[in-house]
Motif scaffolding. Sequence first.
Motif, mmCIF file in Angstrom:
data_model
loop_
_atom_site.group_PDB
_atom_site.id
_atom_site.type_symbol
_atom_site.label_atom_id
_atom_site.label_comp_id
_atom_site.label_asym_id
_atom_site.label_seq_id
_atom_site.Cartn_x
_atom_site.Cartn_y
_atom_site.Cartn_z
ATOM 1 N N GLU A 23 0.827 -1.210 0.000
ATOM 2 C CA GLU A 23 0.000 0.000 0.000
ATOM 3 C C GLU A 23 0.863 1.261 0.000
ATOM 4 O O GLU A 23 0.482 2.274 -0.601
ATOM 5 N N GLU A 58 -4.554 4.218 5.234
ATOM 6 C CA GLU A 58 -5.651 4.525 4.318
ATOM 7 C C GLU A 58 -6.203 5.939 4.554
ATOM 8 O O GLU A 58 -6.475 6.683 3.601
ATOM 9 N N TYR A 117 -4.852 -0.535 9.621
ATOM 10 C CA TYR A 117 -4.863 -0.050 8.240
ATOM 11 C C TYR A 117 -5.386 1.371 8.118
ATOM 12 O O TYR A 117 -5.115 2.056 7.124
ATOM 13 N N ASP A 118 -6.140 1.853 9.119
ATOM 14 C CA ASP A 118 -6.575 3.252 9.098
ATOM 15 C C ASP A 118 -5.377 4.201 9.063
ATOM 16 O O ASP A 118 -5.474 5.306 8.517
#
Length: 295
Positions: free
Chosen positions: A25, A284, A280-281
Amino acid sequence: MKIGLCLPYMARDYDRTRILTWAREIDAGPFDTMSCGERITDYTYEMHTLMAAAAAVTERVRLNPALYVLPMRSAVLTAKEIATLDVVAGGRVSVTVGVGGRPLDYRALGAPFERRHQTLDEQVAVMKQVWRGEPLFEGSGDIGPRPPQGGDLPIFAGAMGPKAITRAARWAHGIYAPSMPGDREGHQRVFDLARSAWMEAGRSDRPYLIGGFWYSLAPDAKRELHDYAYNYMRYAGEDLAHGMASAMTRHTPQAIIEAIENVRASGADECILVPATAHYDEIEKLVRILADLKL
């Protein structure tokens, strides 16, 4: 100003899936650099292994391990590791080195804490010699591999004090000096010292300046950031750890934008953000924040 993101190497839930997902990511996002810290004592993942895994599953982002605590390591073996990492990454590696500040890490590895600044200077010279393919002594042969970027692979100094920065001006491409609360003043002080040190060293180039700060966008971000800072600084004593934890404010989108602008205003070429968790926040939501900034 470029933006980098550090891997959450202190998180206990950082398993294989999260390690590889974070790397991919970051490579897919608006980030210029992927970083990772090095600690030995306390619960942390080993930096070079994480960087190697990231190198294998990414194609674009630059890798800057930040930082190798070089005096507690073998300079020759570290040079070989970094050169190999550069091969795996296809020439995308920069490296940051420093003396660290944790005597317990040195003790855990059986390395002397004394003379570490002088040792660092000597070790950097050895690593560059290895990368150039020059023998270290008669019969040592060619200690490969050669980094795809050659013997002048970018190397930054993790330095904040005037003496350390003056020493770094002899051999570094620049300075990595995060001010973890994300203030402008802390960055400005160190970057001004670096600019002056480069001039006084008679260099015609200017130092590449990297700043950074701690943040969280995870659920319960305020508490997560407080706990991260406290746990990170606990080795220095309860008072300092509580004081640093209380100074952490970069746990909302607006506060993070403000911190990025502080680093940019200080004259940084790059800002590396350090997440408090592996949620993951953290990545993201940060991607969405960065989309609204013109960097």
